[in-house]
Write an enzyme that holds these catalytic residues in place. Structure first.
Site, short mmCIF file in Angstrom:
data_model
loop_
_atom_site.label_atom_id
_atom_site.label_comp_id
_atom_site.label_asym_id
_atom_site.label_seq_id
_atom_site.Cartn_x
_atom_site.Cartn_y
_atom_site.Cartn_z
N TYR A 1 -2.56 -1.17 10.24
CA TYR A 1 -2.58 -1.40 8.79
C TYR A 1 -1.24 -0.98 8.18
CZ TYR A 1 -4.05 -1.24 3.92
OH TYR A 1 -4.15 -1.45 2.55
N LYS B 1 1.51 -3.38 6.14
CA LYS B 1 1.89 -3.12 4.75
C LYS B 1 3.39 -2.84 4.63
CE LYS B 1 -1.96 -4.23 3.13
NZ LYS B 1 -2.06 -5.41 2.25
N SER C 1 0.86 -1.18 0.00
CA SER C 1 0.00 0.00 0.00
C SER C 1 0.90 1.22 0.00
CB SER C 1 -0.86 -0.01 1.27
OG SER C 1 -1.55 1.20 1.45
#
Length: 177
Positions: free
Chosen positions: A100, A104, A87
């Site tokens: 998150y 990533k 990401s």
């Protein structure tokens, strides 16, 4: 073609799915690891341990389970590209999505290390898909997510991009578009 729903956190379920897929289709030429969840927008210290664990379990352990079950047959065939979805938040950070971001960033490192371990004829690539108007994005951006590319429009660019990945991309952090 086939469609399966598998809990990537459950290594036994992944093993069954992988065995069925390999039996039906052989070693994959392109393995896309894109299963992921994002935490609710909250500061890290406000998230429960179970919510943090869910993000880590799916986004990191799930990817490892899929690789563990498909890579041996791909390596035996000495072919295949493994794409682990990262990401923009795997290369930078934002507040309220620390778990998150961490997962990533982990995809970047895990994939680059895997790229060094692969046999000749294979590649592993950490891929930032770009910003896409999905439920996940809407959970963070709210209505402004509509300003970004739809999944259908993204696919028009992404599919040819993905199909052109090869061994010369091994270990490179790439971005669609």
């Amino acid at each position: 073609h086939s469609l399966s729903v598998t809990d990537v956190v459950d290594d036994n379920a992944v093993a069954v799915w992988a065995n069925e897929s390999i039996e039906a289709f052989g070693a994959p030429d392109l393995l896309l690891n894109n299963a992921a969840v994002i935490n609710r927008n909250k500061f890290l210290w406000e998230l429960s341990a179970s919510e943090f664990n869910e993000v880590v379990d799916i986004n990191i352990k799930g990817v490892a389970n899929v690789i563990r079950r498909f890579l041996p047959v791909m390596a035996k065939a000495s072919k295949g590209v493994i794409v682990n979805f990262s990401s923009g938040w795997g290369r930078s950070a934002s507040p309220e999505v620390a778990p998150y971001c961490a997962t990533k960033y982990a995809m970047e490192g895990l994939t680059q290390a895997l790229a060094l371990e692969l046999p000749e004829g294979m590649a592993a690539i950490p891929l930032n898909p770009g910003v896409i108007n999905t439920d996940m994005l809407r959970s963070c951006f709210g209505p402004s997510a509509a300003d970004f590319t739809s999944p259908e429009e993204w696919a028009k660019t992404a599919v040819p991009f993905l199909l052109n990945l090869g061994t010369h991309h091994n270990g490179q952090s790439l971005t669609v578009g």
